[in-house]
Design a protein around this motif. Structure first.
Motif, PDB file in Angstrom:
ATOM      1  N   LYS A 128      25.422  43.171  45.364  1.00 21.29           N
ATOM      2  CA  LYS A 128      26.220  42.853  44.177  1.00 21.29           C
ATOM      3  C   LYS A 128      27.613  43.483  44.283  1.00 21.29           C
ATOM      4  O   LYS A 128      28.614  42.872  43.920  1.00 21.29           O
ATOM      5  N   GLU A 129      27.676  44.706  44.794  1.00 24.05           N
ATOM      6  CA  GLU A 129      28.971  45.369  44.945  1.00 24.05           C
ATOM      7  C   GLU A 129      29.863  44.611  45.936  1.00 24.05           C
ATOM      8  O   GLU A 129      31.071  44.510  45.724  1.00 24.05           O
ATOM      9  N   VAL A 130      29.261  44.051  46.987  1.00 24.14           N
ATOM     10  CA  VAL A 130      30.028  43.224  47.936  1.00 24.14           C
ATOM     11  C   VAL A 130      30.635  42.048  47.185  1.00 24.14           C
ATOM     12  O   VAL A 130      31.838  41.772  47.290  1.00 24.14           O
ATOM     13  N   ASP A 131      29.810  41.333  46.400  1.00 23.40           N
ATOM     14  CA  ASP A 131      30.300  40.179  45.647  1.00 23.40           C
ATOM     15  C   ASP A 131      31.381  40.568  44.645  1.00 23.40           C
ATOM     16  O   ASP A 131      32.372  39.843  44.476  1.00 23.40           O
ATOM     17  N   GLU A 132      31.209  41.703  43.982  1.00 26.86           N
ATOM     18  CA  GLU A 132      32.213  42.153  43.010  1.00 26.86           C
ATOM     19  C   GLU A 132      33.546  42.442  43.702  1.00 26.86           C
ATOM     20  O   GLU A 132      34.613  42.089  43.182  1.00 26.86           O
ATOM     21  N   LEU A 133      33.480  43.072  44.869  1.00 32.83           N
ATOM     22  CA  LEU A 133      34.719  43.345  45.605  1.00 32.83           C
ATOM     23  C   LEU A 133      35.394  42.049  46.051  1.00 32.83           C
ATOM     24  O   LEU A 133      36.609  41.906  45.940  1.00 32.83           O
ATOM     25  N   PHE A 134      34.607  41.086  46.522  1.00 34.04           N
ATOM     26  CA  PHE A 134      35.196  39.821  46.946  1.00 34.04           C
ATOM     27  C   PHE A 134      35.795  39.056  45.774  1.00 34.04           C
ATOM     28  O   PHE A 134      36.827  38.402  45.916  1.00 34.04           O
ATOM     29  N   ALA A 135      35.170  39.131  44.607  1.00 28.74           N
ATOM     30  CA  ALA A 135      35.746  38.504  43.414  1.00 28.74           C
ATOM     31  C   ALA A 135      37.113  39.131  43.118  1.00 28.74           C
ATOM     32  O   ALA A 135      38.076  38.430  42.795  1.00 28.74           O
ATOM     33  N   MET A 136      37.206  40.452  43.265  1.00 26.06           N
ATOM     34  CA  MET A 136      38.475  41.142  43.057  1.00 26.06           C
ATOM     35  C   MET A 136      39.490  40.733  44.125  1.00 26.06           C
ATOM     36  O   MET A 136      40.653  40.482  43.831  1.00 26.06           O
ATOM     37  N   PHE A 137      39.048  40.615  45.398  1.00 26.10           N
ATOM     38  CA  PHE A 137      39.952  40.204  46.476  1.00 26.10           C
ATOM     39  C   PHE A 137      40.504  38.802  46.213  1.00 26.10           C
ATOM     40  O   PHE A 137      41.697  38.551  46.372  1.00 26.10           O
ATOM     41  N   VAL A 138      39.629  37.885  45.803  1.00 20.94           N
ATOM     42  CA  VAL A 138      40.049  36.519  45.503  1.00 20.94           C
ATOM     43  C   VAL A 138      41.072  36.536  44.374  1.00 20.94           C
ATOM     44  O   VAL A 138      42.125  35.902  44.454  1.00 20.94           O
ATOM     45  N   VAL A 142      43.906  38.193  48.260  1.00 23.44           N
ATOM     46  CA  VAL A 142      43.678  38.761  49.589  1.00 23.44           C
ATOM     47  C   VAL A 142      43.232  37.653  50.539  1.00 23.44           C
ATOM     48  O   VAL A 142      42.534  36.723  50.140  1.00 23.44           O
ATOM     49  N   ASP A 143      43.632  37.741  51.809  1.00 24.24           N
ATOM     50  CA  ASP A 143      43.240  36.765  52.823  1.00 24.24           C
ATOM     51  C   ASP A 143      41.751  36.953  53.143  1.00 24.24           C
ATOM     52  O   ASP A 143      41.357  37.942  53.755  1.00 24.24           O
ATOM     53  N   ILE A 144      40.935  36.015  52.696  1.00 18.16           N
ATOM     54  CA  ILE A 144      39.495  36.056  52.945  1.00 18.16           C
ATOM     55  C   ILE A 144      39.238  35.363  54.278  1.00 18.16           C
ATOM     56  O   ILE A 144      39.548  34.187  54.444  1.00 18.16           O
ATOM     57  N   VAL A 145      38.670  36.087  55.227  1.00 15.73           N
ATOM     58  CA  VAL A 145      38.375  35.535  56.548  1.00 15.73           C
ATOM     59  C   VAL A 145      36.985  34.909  56.543  1.00 15.73           C
ATOM     60  O   VAL A 145      36.772  33.829  57.074  1.00 15.73           O
ATOM     61  N   LYS A 146      36.030  35.596  55.938  1.00 12.98           N
ATOM     62  CA  LYS A 146      34.639  35.107  55.866  1.00 12.98           C
ATOM     63  C   LYS A 146      34.061  35.595  54.544  1.00 12.98           C
ATOM     64  O   LYS A 146      34.016  36.792  54.292  1.00 12.98           O
ATOM     65  N   MET A 147      33.635  34.654  53.721  1.00 12.15           N
ATOM     66  CA  MET A 147      33.023  35.030  52.446  1.00 12.15           C
ATOM     67  C   MET A 147      31.667  35.685  52.717  1.00 12.15           C
ATOM     68  O   MET A 147      31.043  35.421  53.750  1.00 12.15           O
ATOM     69  N   PRO A 148      31.194  36.544  51.822  1.00 16.68           N
ATOM     70  CA  PRO A 148      29.928  37.248  52.038  1.00 16.68           C
ATOM     71  C   PRO A 148      28.752  36.288  52.198  1.00 16.68           C
ATOM     72  O   PRO A 148      28.682  35.266  51.524  1.00 16.68           O
ATOM     73  N   GLU A 149      27.875  36.674  53.111  1.00 23.09           N
ATOM     74  CA  GLU A 149      26.650  35.910  53.332  1.00 23.09           C
ATOM     75  C   GLU A 149      25.620  36.820  53.988  1.00 23.09           C
ATOM     76  O   GLU A 149      25.964  37.867  54.530  1.00 23.09           O
TER      77      GLU A 149
END
Length: 184
Positions: A128-138, A142-149
């Motif tokens: 969940k913390e990974v997803d929360e950080l990526f939501a903040m990056f988006v 921020v340049d997203i290279v690979k979304m979490p999986e």
């Protein structure tokens, strides 16, 4: 004419790769945004969990650090990756082509995105913390290279790029305990 044809083919390939990458990012970004509809005030603790070096020969590189530096392999090491515990972080050695594959880097993209053979990792305590950080990056562009999986080694991770193209893996690793101070 050959140069022009080559240039056109190269441009078309880059457009296709960028379109595929952008389409995949947009799909995953929508998924994360749906799961995290409110504004995020998540911050990253000021720490580095793992510095992973892409190496051409894992056994030879492991022997170098063992024999030359006289460092001891961590218990987290496997046949496919070597870790050395360095105070509050880990140094990882991983085959460079597999590291590029994990980050979904397809060879030379452009000078900024050229794969350099190393990544930095910020490990979280939950998926969940990974997803929360990526939501903040988006949200922050921020340049997203690979979304979490879910990934082959049993964890959950994605990659971002800093302004100079240095890759950060943001990961939850269920096999790695993180101390209250962020140490591994």
């Amino acid at each position: 004419e050959t140069c022009t044809l080559f240039s056109m083919l190269y441009s078309l390939k880059n457009l296709r790769n960028n379109h595929l990458r952008t389409s995949k990012q947009n799909h995953t970004t929508r998924k994360i945004n749906q799961n995290n509809s409110r504004k995020h005030h998540t911050t990253m603790e000021q720490r580095l969990s793992i510095l992973t070096l892409g190496v051409s020969d894992l056994q030879a590189s492991t022997a170098f650090y063992n024999d030359i530096f006289q460092w001891t392999k961590s218990d987290h090491s496997t046949d496919s990756i070597t870790f050395f515990h360095l105070n509050t972080m880990l140094l990882g050695l991983f085959p460079v082509e597999k590291l590029a594959e994990d980050a979904q880097i397809e060879g030379f993209l452009n000078e900024k995105q050229k794969f350099r053979g190393s990544t930095m990792a910020y490990n979280t305590r939950t998926e969940k913390e990974v997803d929360e950080l990526f939501a903040m990056f988006v949200e922050k562009g921020v340049d997203i290279v690979k979304m979490p999986e879910k990934v082959f080694w049993g964890g959950y991770s994605g990659y971002i790029s800093d302004l100079d193209g240095h890759l950060w893996e943001i990961a939850y690793n269920p096999f790695l305990e993180i101390g209250s101070d962020g140490s591994v």
